[in-house]
Scaffold this active site. Structure first.
Site, PDB file in Angstrom:
ATOM      1  N   ASP A  37       0.902  -1.157  -0.038  1.00 14.39           N
ATOM      2  CA  ASP A  37       0.024  -0.030   0.007  1.00 14.39           C
ATOM      3  C   ASP A  37       0.884   1.107  -0.043  1.00 14.39           C
ATOM      4  O   ASP A  37       2.183   1.137   0.250  1.00 14.39           O
ATOM      5  CB  ASP A  37      -1.012  -0.024   1.059  1.00 14.39           C
ATOM      6  CG  ASP A  37      -2.135   0.842   1.008  1.00 14.39           C
ATOM      7  OD1 ASP A  37      -2.275   1.817   0.810  1.00 14.39           O
ATOM      8  OD2 ASP A  37      -3.203   0.088   1.131  1.00 14.39           O
ATOM      9  N   ASP A  58       3.411   1.844  -4.938  1.00 14.73           N
ATOM     10  CA  ASP A  58       2.517   2.733  -5.658  1.00 14.73           C
ATOM     11  C   ASP A  58       2.257   1.942  -6.659  1.00 14.73           C
ATOM     12  O   ASP A  58       3.025   1.689  -7.803  1.00 14.73           O
ATOM     13  CB  ASP A  58       3.274   3.806  -6.005  1.00 14.73           C
ATOM     14  CG  ASP A  58       2.384   4.852  -7.147  1.00 14.73           C
ATOM     15  OD1 ASP A  58       1.220   4.516  -7.500  1.00 14.73           O
ATOM     16  OD2 ASP A  58       2.992   5.978  -7.542  1.00 14.73           O
ATOM     17  N   VAL A  59       1.101   1.170  -6.895  1.00  7.72           N
ATOM     18  CA  VAL A  59       0.635   0.263  -7.836  1.00  7.72           C
ATOM     19  C   VAL A  59       0.507   0.810  -9.389  1.00  7.72           C
ATOM     20  O   VAL A  59       0.685   0.114 -10.374  1.00  7.72           O
ATOM     21  CB  VAL A  59      -0.937  -0.350  -7.632  1.00  7.72           C
ATOM     22  CG1 VAL A  59      -0.700  -1.170  -6.352  1.00  7.72           C
ATOM     23  CG2 VAL A  59      -1.834   0.622  -7.671  1.00  7.72           C
ATOM     24  N   TYR A 157     -15.040   5.903 -12.353  1.00  9.12           N
ATOM     25  CA  TYR A 157     -15.055   4.498 -11.520  1.00  9.12           C
ATOM     26  C   TYR A 157     -15.780   3.370 -12.332  1.00  9.12           C
ATOM     27  O   TYR A 157     -14.992   2.205 -12.387  1.00  9.12           O
ATOM     28  CB  TYR A 157     -15.556   4.920 -10.198  1.00  9.12           C
ATOM     29  CG  TYR A 157     -15.532   3.743  -9.151  1.00  9.12           C
ATOM     30  CD1 TYR A 157     -14.256   3.325  -8.607  1.00  9.12           C
ATOM     31  CD2 TYR A 157     -16.406   2.847  -8.968  1.00  9.12           C
ATOM     32  CE1 TYR A 157     -14.189   2.283  -7.836  1.00  9.12           C
ATOM     33  CE2 TYR A 157     -16.256   1.556  -8.267  1.00  9.12           C
ATOM     34  CZ  TYR A 157     -15.271   1.652  -7.718  1.00  9.12           C
ATOM     35  OH  TYR A 157     -15.169   0.331  -6.675  1.00  9.12           O
ATOM     36  N   LYS A 161     -13.655  -0.024 -13.532  1.00 10.25           N
ATOM     37  CA  LYS A 161     -13.919  -1.449 -13.421  1.00 10.25           C
ATOM     38  C   LYS A 161     -14.589  -2.258 -14.622  1.00 10.25           C
ATOM     39  O   LYS A 161     -14.238  -3.355 -14.589  1.00 10.25           O
ATOM     40  CB  LYS A 161     -15.056  -1.487 -12.177  1.00 10.25           C
ATOM     41  CG  LYS A 161     -14.460  -0.795 -11.041  1.00 10.25           C
ATOM     42  CD  LYS A 161     -13.343  -1.384 -10.344  1.00 10.25           C
ATOM     43  CE  LYS A 161     -12.809  -0.810  -9.156  1.00 10.25           C
ATOM     44  NZ  LYS A 161     -11.582  -1.403  -8.668  1.00 10.25           N
ATOM     45  N   THR A 192     -16.488   0.252   3.854  1.00  3.35           N
ATOM     46  CA  THR A 192     -15.201   0.581   4.318  1.00  3.35           C
ATOM     47  C   THR A 192     -14.919   2.125   4.083  1.00  3.35           C
ATOM     48  O   THR A 192     -15.905   2.839   4.164  1.00  3.35           O
ATOM     49  CB  THR A 192     -14.213  -0.108   2.873  1.00  3.35           C
ATOM     50  OG1 THR A 192     -14.673   0.842   1.820  1.00  3.35           O
ATOM     51  CG2 THR A 192     -14.565  -1.354   2.446  1.00  3.35           C
TER      52      THR A 192
END
Length: 252
Positions: A37, A58-59, A157, A161, A192
């Site tokens: 993360d 950092d993905v 978003y 996806k 979350t």
């Protein structure tokens, strides 16, 4: 609960929410879990409670992916599975969902695409050689039901996806030939920190992160590849979503 002793699993977005629940579940099953993360404070707390190996990643950075996984393999001797769970919404945490999405799209589009799409593609490409070296491996991507339907409060978003679901379905055959499976899990609402304040009233109807973590682990262990699995609510079973075949024309 299974026995994952000797298995090495990387979880992105591991500092909170579904990622943290997944890290704890896998650790409880005996896996060596690497929690990745950008939230180093969250990672430190999680590592103290779960025994996970915390890694700042950092993905959205392909070079960081390569370096991080090479380091994981050096420390732990290999890599068996990757859970690509990191994700962001167009609106940052704490911003309501009932305003016009256009301004947020302009401001945060690049960040959203880099995390939600690049983070998946870079993760798969970086993990593949290490999974192949094991002779087999599994990748699970946390997508969303927003990738299967419209989500007017956050169009970009939903776009991201939809993109990763298309990627997972299309990558299935190529990875299967290498002994690696790839699947997507699509949660509905999950309680979350990403849930905006004006959605909190509905949070009692949302799934707890642990429910989604269990769904991801179930798919991680399945023989499926290129599959899209819906984990909509705790009272419903996790089910494989089937798409229409447009090659055969409209029904009837």
């Amino acid at each position: 609960m299974g026995d994952r002793t000797g298995k090495v699993v990387v979880v992105t977005g591991g500092a909170s929410g579904v990622g943290a629940a997944l890290v704890r579940r896998l650790a409880d099953e005996g896996a060596t879990v690497v929690a990745a993360d950008v939230d180093e404070g969250g990672l430190a707390g999680l590592a103290a409670g779960s025994g996970a190996d915390p890694v700042r990643l950092d993905v959205a950075d392909a070079d960081e992916w390569e370096e991080a996984l090479a380091s994981v393999v050096d420390r732990h001797g290999g890599l068996d599975a990757v859970c690509l769970n990191a994700g962001v919404m167009t609106r940052p945490r704490g911003v309501a969902m009932d305003d016009d999405p256009i301004d947020w799209m302009r401001r945060r589009y690049r960040q959203l695409v880099s995390v939600n799409i690049d983070g998946v593609v870079f993760g798969v490409l970086a993990a593949l050689p290490h999974l192949e070296a094991r002779g087999r491996g599994s990748i699970v991507v946390t997508a969303s039901v927003a990738g299967l339907m419209a989500q007017p409060p956050d169009p970009t978003y939903a776009m991201s996806k939809h993109a990763v679901i298309g990627f997972v379905r299309s990558m299935g055959p190529a990875l299967a030939a290498r002994g690696v499976s790839i699947n997507a899990v699509c949660p509905g609402g999950v309680d979350t920190p990403l849930v905006p304040p004006d959605y909190r009233a509905m949070a009692r109807d949302f799934a707890p992160p642990e429910h989604i973590a269990d769904a991801i682990i179930g798919v991680l262990d399945s023989d499926d590849t290129g599959g899209v699995w819906v984990a909509y609510a705790p009272e419903q079973p996790v089910w494989r979503y089937e798409f229409a075949d447009c090659r055969h024309g409209p029904p009837g």
